[in-house]
Design a protein around this motif. Structure first.
Motif, PDB file in Angstrom:
ATOM      1  N   PHE A   1      22.779  37.317  64.065  1.00 30.02           N
ATOM      2  CA  PHE A   1      22.528  37.925  65.079  1.00 30.02           C
ATOM      3  C   PHE A   1      23.130  38.529  66.119  1.00 30.02           C
ATOM      4  CE2 PHE A   1      19.799  34.741  63.336  1.00 30.02           C
ATOM      5  CZ  PHE A   1      17.803  36.021  63.070  1.00 30.02           C
ATOM      6  N   HIS A   2      23.019  39.181  66.738  1.00 26.28           N
ATOM      7  CA  HIS A   2      23.276  39.179  68.053  1.00 26.28           C
ATOM      8  C   HIS A   2      23.279  38.044  69.393  1.00 26.28           C
ATOM      9  CE1 HIS A   2      25.814  43.000  67.171  1.00 26.28           C
ATOM     10  NE2 HIS A   2      24.567  43.725  67.290  1.00 26.28           N
ATOM     11  N   LEU A   3      23.836  37.763  69.790  1.00 24.27           N
ATOM     12  CA  LEU A   3      23.661  36.494  70.946  1.00 24.27           C
ATOM     13  C   LEU A   3      24.040  36.884  72.343  1.00 24.27           C
ATOM     14  CD1 LEU A   3      24.691  34.047  68.472  1.00 24.27           C
ATOM     15  CD2 LEU A   3      22.091  34.858  68.113  1.00 24.27           C
ATOM     16  N   PRO A   4      22.884  37.433  72.604  1.00 30.96           N
ATOM     17  CA  PRO A   4      23.597  37.702  74.976  1.00 30.96           C
ATOM     18  C   PRO A   4      23.070  36.312  75.350  1.00 30.96           C
ATOM     19  CG  PRO A   4      21.378  38.670  73.736  1.00 30.96           C
ATOM     20  CD  PRO A   4      21.533  37.860  73.097  1.00 30.96           C
ATOM     21  N   LEU A   5      24.593  35.504  75.004  1.00 33.60           N
ATOM     22  CA  LEU A   5      24.316  34.557  75.667  1.00 33.60           C
ATOM     23  C   LEU A   5      25.402  33.736  76.800  1.00 33.60           C
ATOM     24  CD1 LEU A   5      23.637  32.017  72.468  1.00 33.60           C
ATOM     25  CD2 LEU A   5      21.980  32.271  74.235  1.00 33.60           C
ATOM     26  N   LEU A   6      24.886  32.884  77.621  1.00 40.01           N
ATOM     27  CA  LEU A   6      25.903  32.923  78.085  1.00 40.01           C
ATOM     28  C   LEU A   6      27.544  31.202  77.755  1.00 40.01           C
ATOM     29  CD1 LEU A   6      24.054  32.513  80.083  1.00 40.01           C
ATOM     30  CD2 LEU A   6      25.041  31.708  81.777  1.00 40.01           C
ATOM     31  N   ALA A   7      28.546  31.567  77.695  1.00 40.67           N
ATOM     32  CA  ALA A   7      29.428  30.298  77.771  1.00 40.67           C
ATOM     33  C   ALA A   7      28.567  29.247  77.482  1.00 40.67           C
ATOM     34  CB  ALA A   7      30.755  30.896  77.974  1.00 40.67           C
ATOM     35  N   ASP A   8      28.634  28.376  76.773  1.00 40.43           N
ATOM     36  CA  ASP A   8      28.218  26.366  76.494  1.00 40.43           C
ATOM     37  C   ASP A   8      28.527  26.103  78.466  1.00 40.43           C
ATOM     38  OD1 ASP A   8      27.523  26.504  74.370  1.00 40.43           O
ATOM     39  OD2 ASP A   8      29.231  25.856  73.701  1.00 40.43           O
ATOM     40  N   GLU A   9      29.581  26.845  78.911  1.00 38.85           N
ATOM     41  CA  GLU A   9      29.774  25.558  79.578  1.00 38.85           C
ATOM     42  C   GLU A   9      29.431  25.841  81.343  1.00 38.85           C
ATOM     43  OE1 GLU A   9      33.191  28.354  79.431  1.00 38.85           O
ATOM     44  OE2 GLU A   9      32.318  26.795  78.135  1.00 38.85           O
ATOM     45  N   VAL A  10      29.202  27.506  80.809  1.00 39.22           N
ATOM     46  CA  VAL A  10      28.159  28.580  81.703  1.00 39.22           C
ATOM     47  C   VAL A  10      26.419  28.157  82.337  1.00 39.22           C
ATOM     48  CG1 VAL A  10      27.968  30.952  83.559  1.00 39.22           C
ATOM     49  CG2 VAL A  10      30.390  29.765  82.545  1.00 39.22           C
ATOM     50  N   LEU A  11      26.761  28.364  80.487  1.00 40.29           N
ATOM     51  CA  LEU A  11      25.123  27.687  80.956  1.00 40.29           C
ATOM     52  C   LEU A  11      24.431  26.257  81.215  1.00 40.29           C
ATOM     53  CD1 LEU A  11      22.503  28.720  79.167  1.00 40.29           C
ATOM     54  CD2 LEU A  11      23.085  27.383  77.003  1.00 40.29           C
ATOM     55  N   HIS A  12      26.488  25.551  80.717  1.00 41.54           N
ATOM     56  CA  HIS A  12      25.286  23.892  81.736  1.00 41.54           C
ATOM     57  C   HIS A  12      25.445  23.862  82.522  1.00 41.54           C
ATOM     58  CE1 HIS A  12      25.376  19.299  80.993  1.00 41.54           C
ATOM     59  NE2 HIS A  12      26.451  20.097  81.865  1.00 41.54           N
ATOM     60  N   ALA A  13      26.392  25.093  83.345  1.00 44.78           N
ATOM     61  CA  ALA A  13      26.470  24.726  85.103  1.00 44.78           C
ATOM     62  C   ALA A  13      24.822  25.193  85.887  1.00 44.78           C
ATOM     63  CB  ALA A  13      27.334  25.434  85.477  1.00 44.78           C
ATOM     64  N   VAL A  14      24.679  26.819  85.100  1.00 44.67           N
ATOM     65  CA  VAL A  14      23.987  27.394  85.823  1.00 44.67           C
ATOM     66  C   VAL A  14      22.153  26.887  85.585  1.00 44.67           C
ATOM     67  CG1 VAL A  14      25.139  29.535  86.019  1.00 44.67           C
ATOM     68  CG2 VAL A  14      24.014  29.720  84.191  1.00 44.67           C
ATOM     69  N   ALA A  15      22.047  26.690  84.452  1.00 47.93           N
ATOM     70  CA  ALA A  15      20.512  25.980  83.901  1.00 47.93           C
ATOM     71  C   ALA A  15      20.582  24.406  84.174  1.00 47.93           C
ATOM     72  CB  ALA A  15      20.664  25.612  82.343  1.00 47.93           C
ATOM     73  N   ASP A  16      21.404  24.351  85.152  1.00 49.10           N
ATOM     74  CA  ASP A  16      21.391  23.119  85.606  1.00 49.10           C
ATOM     75  C   ASP A  16      20.618  22.730  87.372  1.00 49.10           C
ATOM     76  OD1 ASP A  16      21.693  20.097  87.824  1.00 49.10           O
ATOM     77  OD2 ASP A  16      22.328  19.345  86.291  1.00 49.10           O
ATOM     78  N   LYS A  17      19.516  22.120  88.413  1.00 48.05           N
ATOM     79  CA  LYS A  17      19.052  23.415  89.637  1.00 48.05           C
ATOM     80  C   LYS A  17      20.312  22.730  90.775  1.00 48.05           C
ATOM     81  CE  LYS A  17      14.319  24.446  88.418  1.00 48.05           C
ATOM     82  NZ  LYS A  17      14.900  23.729  86.709  1.00 48.05           N
ATOM     83  N   ALA A  18      21.014  21.503  90.218  1.00 48.09           N
ATOM     84  CA  ALA A  18      21.706  20.509  90.999  1.00 48.09           C
ATOM     85  C   ALA A  18      23.138  21.194  91.104  1.00 48.09           C
ATOM     86  CB  ALA A  18      22.267  18.750  91.148  1.00 48.09           C
ATOM     87  N   THR A  19      23.300  22.301  89.740  1.00 46.38           N
ATOM     88  CA  THR A  19      24.357  22.301  90.443  1.00 46.38           C
ATOM     89  C   THR A  19      25.059  24.643  90.502  1.00 46.38           C
ATOM     90  OG1 THR A  19      25.511  21.305  88.195  1.00 46.38           O
ATOM     91  CG2 THR A  19      26.726  23.365  88.890  1.00 46.38           C
ATOM     92  N   PHE A  20      23.198  24.358  90.532  1.00 44.87           N
ATOM     93  CA  PHE A  20      22.973  25.019  90.627  1.00 44.87           C
ATOM     94  C   PHE A  20      23.036  25.785  92.272  1.00 44.87           C
ATOM     95  CE2 PHE A  20      20.254  28.596  92.826  1.00 44.87           C
ATOM     96  CZ  PHE A  20      20.354  29.917  92.601  1.00 44.87           C
ATOM     97  N   SER A  21      22.821  24.631  92.845  1.00 45.67           N
ATOM     98  CA  SER A  21      22.682  24.695  94.258  1.00 45.67           C
ATOM     99  C   SER A  21      24.263  24.817  94.861  1.00 45.67           C
ATOM    100  CB  SER A  21      21.927  23.727  95.119  1.00 45.67           C
ATOM    101  OG  SER A  21      21.497  23.675  96.396  1.00 45.67           O
ATOM    102  N   GLU A  22      25.283  23.711  94.234  1.00 46.76           N
ATOM    103  CA  GLU A  22      26.088  23.813  94.787  1.00 46.76           C
ATOM    104  C   GLU A  22      27.241  25.092  94.064  1.00 46.76           C
ATOM    105  OE1 GLU A  22      27.737  20.712  91.625  1.00 46.76           O
ATOM    106  OE2 GLU A  22      26.617  18.461  92.881  1.00 46.76           O
ATOM    107  N   MET A  23      27.198  25.481  92.781  1.00 46.28           N
ATOM    108  CA  MET A  23      27.389  26.853  92.986  1.00 46.28           C
ATOM    109  C   MET A  23      27.299  28.333  94.166  1.00 46.28           C
ATOM    110  SD  MET A  23      27.083  27.074  88.956  1.00 46.28           S
ATOM    111  CE  MET A  23      28.231  28.711  88.795  1.00 46.28           C
TER     112      MET A  23
END
Length: 424
Positions: free
Chosen positions: A118-140
């Motif tokens: 498949f074509h996978l329009p996905l974030l890199a693992d480290e970016v996905l982990h960061a932005v999917a976390d609401k606490a980390t999102f707030s920090e960013m």
């Protein structure tokens, strides 16, 4: 019933377009519809249960796994679909999309094996982990001066109940899981997507229930931003593999769903231009190294008029059809990016339309501002869309849409019988 006539298919790109979807909600159907409108694609939907949003449809085929199917079962089903070359004699490599955080996380965890098919329009693992976390999102957001509500984080990783810290957020406050993919794995009485916490006693009770249920992730506490559902904004974007934002648009929410499991999902909204919010969204996407679809939840704080960013969903969002209906078909950027491998001038919605999954009399009841109500009435007469009301579908689908809208009336009367000043 809102409806739109079938649109002529655009000329196919150089490679035939194929689509596989994991899940079965309204947002999944909206994605299938966008691809069908643009390219004539008949999508394959892999889901535990073929429920109303994707049942009896002429624009997709379904693979039903059963409610007991495990995540490994879902991965194996996707691999089987991807390896089925007979259904794609031209050798087309499908795009694979999901529209729930835990399913996006599942695809990401198996990106190597799924990426062979498949074509996978996905974030890199480290970016996905960061932005999917609401606490980390707030920090960013804080790092790049994008406003967010004041936030306190509770950590349940140790398996014991965290201590209640000194709070300066005011009461009531809002509590929600930092990562919905982790929250999806636990169950307990009174579970909700978002909690309104009136006092410290309610907060301690929630902490106890989360601990007893085996929750082992972070939970965020945020100040309650005043304002009802009409203060909410939705922003949808796509970032291509080169880091360019090739899809960007937004809407003002008019009414959100209020059932415990769907609280906060837009039920009605209209497209509108949000220059400052769009600039901040792009700033975050570029700062984080984002790729693929994104959906931001934002709220205008009436105390200072500032738009506060709540979260970014690492997917397109279940309300995504408002973009396609307003002239920015959400299928085009991913096809241009991964299949055609061409640069795409940024797509933005050009039309002002009303997106609604509820009947107009019900929606009108919850718009208390008379000026806003008049504006929405005018927009409604020019264009109203329901993501499931697609003119190419048959009578069963039309009946389902009517039934679903009637059920929305029942849900609102039960869970949100009258408009409030804070949306709870």
């Amino acid at each position: 019933m809102p409806d739109t006539p079938p649109r002529p298919y655009a000329a196919l790109p150089s490679s035939e377009v194929d689509l596989v979807l994991l899940g079965g909600d309204i947002g999944i159907y909206a994605l299938a519809r966008a691809f069908h409108e643009k390219y004539g694609t008949v999508a394959t939907v892999v889901t535990r249960k073929v429920a109303g949003p994707v049942a009896d449809s002429s624009i997709l085929r379904t693979v039903e796994l059963g409610m007991s199917a495990s995540e490994e079962d879902m991965v194996q089903a996707l691999l089987k679909v991807g390896a089925d070359k007979a259904s794609r004699p031209s050798g087309t490599r499908p795009v694979l999309l999901a529209n729930a955080d835990f399913l996006v996380a599942l695809i990401a965890a198996h990106r190597e094996e799924l990426g062979k098919h498949f074509h996978l329009p996905l974030l890199a693992d480290e970016v996905l982990h960061a932005v999917a976390d609401k606490a980390t999102f707030s920090e960013m957001c804080t790092e790049i001066d994008v406003p967010t509500p004041r936030t306190v984080v509770l950590d349940f990783a140790s398996g014991t109940a965290p201590e209640v810290p000194e709070l300066e957020l005011g009461w009531p406050l809002v509590a929600k899981a930092s990562r919905s993919s982790a929250y999806n794995a636990v169950s307990f009485p009174g579970k909700r997507k978002v909690f309104e916490i009136e006092d410290v006693h309610q907060l301690k009770d929630l902490i106890t229930r989360l601990t007893d249920a085996g929750y082992r992730d972070r939970f965020v506490l945020q100040e309650m931003i005043p304002g009802d559902d009409t203060a909410m904004l939705s922003v949808t974007a796509y970032v291509d593999t080169q880091g360019a934002v090739t899809l960007l648009g937004g809407a003002q929410v008019l009414l959100e769903e209020h059932t415990p499991g769907a609280l906060g999902n837009p039920a009605a909204m209209f497209t509108t231009d949000l220059p400052e919010v769009f600039e901040q969204s792009v700033r975050f996407l570029e700062h984080s190294g984002y790729r693929g679809y994104a959906n931001f939840d934002v709220k205008i704080d009436p105390r200072d008029g500032v738009a506060k960013f709540f979260e970014v969903n690492p997917r397109i969002g279940r309300n995504n059809y408002y973009m396609t209906a307003a002239g920015a078909n959400v299928a085009e950027p991913v096809v241009a990016d991964l299949i055609e491998e061409r640069e795409l001038t940024r797509l933005v919605p050009r039309q002002e339309i009303l997106y609604s999954i509820v009947p107009w009399p019900l929606l009108r009841r919850y718009i208390v501002d008379p000026d806003l109500r008049d504006r929405v009435q005018q927009i409604r007469t020019r264009g109203t869309v329901h993501p499931l009301a697609y003119g190419v579908e048959g009578c069963r689908r039309r009946l389902y849409v009517l039934t679903a809208m009637a059920n929305q009336v029942k849900k609102f009367l039960q869970h949100y019988p009258r408009p409030s000043t804070h949306g709870f």
